[in-house]
Design a protein around this motif. Structure first.
Motif, short mmCIF file in Angstrom:
data_model
loop_
_atom_site.label_atom_id
_atom_site.label_comp_id
_atom_site.label_asym_id
_atom_site.label_seq_id
_atom_site.Cartn_x
_atom_site.Cartn_y
_atom_site.Cartn_z
N VAL A 413 0.74 -1.25 -0.05
CA VAL A 413 0.09 0.18 -0.08
C VAL A 413 1.01 1.19 0.04
O VAL A 413 1.83 1.37 0.75
N ALA A 414 0.74 2.40 -0.78
CA ALA A 414 1.40 3.47 -0.73
C ALA A 414 0.21 4.49 -0.95
O ALA A 414 -0.83 4.59 -1.21
N PRO A 432 -1.35 1.30 8.15
CA PRO A 432 -0.21 0.40 7.70
C PRO A 432 0.01 0.58 6.44
O PRO A 432 -0.32 -0.14 5.43
N LEU A 433 1.00 1.22 6.08
CA LEU A 433 1.74 1.38 4.99
C LEU A 433 3.03 1.07 4.43
O LEU A 433 3.73 0.94 5.48
N ASP A 434 3.31 1.06 3.21
CA ASP A 434 4.46 0.47 2.78
C ASP A 434 5.52 1.56 2.12
O ASP A 434 6.56 1.31 2.09
N ALA A 435 4.60 2.34 1.42
CA ALA A 435 5.51 3.49 0.34
C ALA A 435 4.93 4.83 0.65
O ALA A 435 3.60 4.87 0.67
N LEU A 436 5.51 5.81 0.48
CA LEU A 436 5.00 7.14 0.41
C LEU A 436 5.56 7.54 -1.00
O LEU A 436 6.68 7.68 -1.60
N ALA A 469 9.20 2.98 1.91
CA ALA A 469 9.75 3.16 0.80
C ALA A 469 9.36 4.46 -0.03
O ALA A 469 8.25 4.74 0.29
N CYS A 470 10.24 5.29 -0.70
CA CYS A 470 9.98 6.48 -1.10
C CYS A 470 9.89 6.70 -2.46
O CYS A 470 10.88 6.30 -3.17
N ILE A 471 8.88 7.09 -3.15
CA ILE A 471 8.76 7.16 -4.52
C ILE A 471 8.71 8.75 -4.96
O ILE A 471 7.61 9.25 -4.44
N PRO A 517 15.44 -6.09 -8.49
CA PRO A 517 14.69 -6.85 -7.28
C PRO A 517 13.78 -5.90 -7.00
O PRO A 517 13.48 -4.58 -7.12
N ALA A 518 12.66 -6.53 -6.35
CA ALA A 518 11.53 -5.82 -5.89
C ALA A 518 11.55 -4.84 -4.83
O ALA A 518 12.86 -4.80 -4.05
N LEU A 519 10.92 -3.92 -4.51
CA LEU A 519 10.95 -3.14 -3.46
C LEU A 519 10.97 -3.89 -1.94
O LEU A 519 10.34 -5.00 -1.92
N PRO A 520 11.61 -3.34 -1.20
CA PRO A 520 12.04 -4.12 0.14
C PRO A 520 10.68 -3.99 0.97
O PRO A 520 9.75 -3.29 0.54
N ALA A 521 10.23 -5.23 1.72
CA ALA A 521 9.17 -5.39 2.45
C ALA A 521 9.08 -4.52 3.58
O ALA A 521 10.10 -4.03 4.15
#
Length: 521
Positions: A413-414, A432-436, A469-471, A517-521
């Motif tokens: 989730v971002a 519960p977020l994974d990326a911004l 993770a930062c995008i 490689p995929a983004l880190p968990a």
């Protein structure tokens, strides 16, 4: 917003437009009428002061001539000269001479009784003693203004200061700057008169329209019944009526035009949803450390009959208001699986981001749709990232439930456009977020010396401390890319790497630039 609500809103806006225009029309008519009356009264005040000044100057000139006369005081010739001077003057109603504190003689002759000199009410700068409301025996009960210079005096009838300047309805007065009333005509309201003497101004109250003019050491007050405003008010209403009708027509016409256009646009949007016209384009997401493509963001497009593609910003807000955004989301999900199934099944490290509307975040409905669509495929849940804007977090508790379930199902989730909407640091901590994703408006400030440019570094640092993770979105220059990579931003998307691509072109792009490689968990 459905059709009936749009029509209802248009009716309300039309009524408000007409009401606002009517209010402006009436206010303008009343203001013009008021200004016309006030200007007329101010002009009258100026004329009053001019006439009063002429009367005073004439009376003082008469006093000076009496003082310089060579004729023996109170002789028959002197009395005859005073009678002639009085008859020749427009303003003098009597004159005479004192011997000490008692009247020696006047234009009416020598007195039979001793008439004492009356103390003055005030003395002017040029040495003339002024007595107001004097009632000399020769004038009966009539009030006079007495002007004395040395032993000589003249009497001025206060009515001659005003009588030729007025018309029915005018209530006027003239006073000194110190507040002494010299003359009144037509019984001006005493309370309002005193108020205007103390505080000269113009305006309208519940009974009168009035003006006060201060010039030449004098103060003129003119007032007139408020009822006299209605004739000019009607005049200006007729004058402004065409303008009012034109403005009201333009406003209501604009509302009708916008309503028809919106209803037409809404109708087109409903038809497009029914026909399943929507497609997806895909903008690559690149690892800033390696420059390799790790996935993409699915961006909905609406193909039109002229062959042009309508971007989401032109129809998603209307879709959200009308409840059509969820079936559009469903079509985007179908497009992703149909377009990219071979790629995603072949490369389990590749992910595609799908944007969820606020209603989908609130209800979690889209999760069931995605799971149903993924079931017969080899695409894993972790390959479908879910992206939502800050408006989806308005109902924070419902959003938390949806995001927790998304995690349980294996999705990442971002949060999109962080810093431009509702959310805050608390949102990031509680959900519960994974990326911004850093909004393009912040990326654009990189290299610029602005207050907003410093916020970009703060967001990056905050993201790192929260373990997300930062995008970065909207990366368009190599300088921006270098800055973001140097500050630890993980991923970027923007025209520096690629514009949004059709499915076929995205697959080709990923084959050239992918396998990272995929983004880190």
């Amino acid at each position: 917003m459905n059709r009936s609500k749009i029509v209802f809103l248009a009716c309300i806006l039309s009524v408000l437009a007409i009401a606002a225009t009517s209010s402006g029309f009436l206010w303008a008519s009343w203001a013009l009428a008021r200004n016309e009356e006030v200007d007329r009264l101010e002009l009258l005040g100026q004329r009053i002061i001019a006439r009063s000044t002429r009367a005073y100057d004439s009376a003082v000139d008469t006093l000076k001539k009496l003082e310089t006369s060579d004729v023996a005081r109170c002789s028959d010739a002197h009395i005859q000269a005073m009678r002639k001077a009085q008859a020749d003057s427009l303003y003098v109603a009597g004159m005479g001479v004192f011997d000490g504190n008692f009247l020696q003689c006047s234009a009416w002759g020598r007195p039979d009784i001793r008439i004492p000199k009356v103390p003055p009410d005030f003395v002017t700068e040029d040495g003339v003693s002024v007595t107001l409301n004097l009632h000399p025996q020769m004038s009966g009960s009539a009030s006079r203004i007495n002007l004395t210079r040395g032993d000589y005096f003249v009497l001025v009838n206060p009515e001659v200061l005003l009588d030729s300047l007025t018309e029915p309805g005018n209530r006027i007065a003239v006073a000194t700057e110190s507040g002494s009333v010299l003359a009144t005509h037509n019984d001006p309201d005493p309370q309002l008169l005193r108020s205007l003497i103390d505080d000269p101004r113009d305006g309208v109250d519940s009974r009168y329209v009035y003006a006060a003019v201060r010039e030449e050491g004098l103060l003129a007050v003119a007032m007139r019944s408020r009822a006299y405003l209605y004739a000019p008010f009607k005049k200006y209403m007729l004058f402004l009526l065409p303008i009012f009708l034109a403005v009201a027509s333009v406003l209501v016409g604009g509302i009708v035009w916008a309503t028809i256009r919106r209803l037409s646009h809404l109708g087109e949007l409903r038809a497009a949803v029914r026909r399943r016209d929507f497609i997806a384009h895909y903008q690559p997401i690149v690892d800033l450390r390696t420059g390799r493509c790790v996935g993409g963001e699915a961006l909905v497009r609406w193909p039109r009959e002229d062959g042009k593609l309508t971007p989401p910003g032109d129809f998603i807000p209307l879709a959200e208001q009308s409840g059509l955004v969820m079936p559009i989301t469903d079509q985007v999900i179908d497009c992703v699986i149909r377009d990219l199934r071979p790629l995603l099944e072949a490369d389990p490290l590749c992910h595609i981001t799908i944007n969820l509307a606020a209603e989908d975040v609130r209800t979690g409905r889209a999760l069931d749709v995605i799971q149903e669509k993924l079931a017969p495929t080899g695409i894993q849940s972790r390959q479908i990232w879910l992206e939502m804007t800050e408006s989806g977090f308005v109902e924070i508790d419902a959003a938390r439930v949806t995001l927790q379930r998304a995690h349980q199902l294996g999705h990442r989730v971002a949060i999109d456009d962080f810093g431009t909407g509702y959310s805050s640091l608390r949102s990031l901590q509680d959900l519960p977020l994974d990326a911004l994703k850093i909004d393009k408006s912040f990326v654009d400030t990189i290299g610029c010396e602005t207050a907003r440019s410093s916020i970009t570094a703060v967001i990056i640092e905050m993201t790192r401390k929260l373990g997300l993770a930062c995008i970065a979105e909207g990366v368009e220059t190599q300088a921006q890319c270098g800055y973001l990579a140097a500050h630890g931003v993980d991923y970027g998307q923007g025209w520096l790497f690629s514009k949004p691509l059709s499915a076929e072109d995205f697959i080709a792009f990923h084959r050239r630039e992918g396998e990272t490689p995929a983004l880190p968990a």
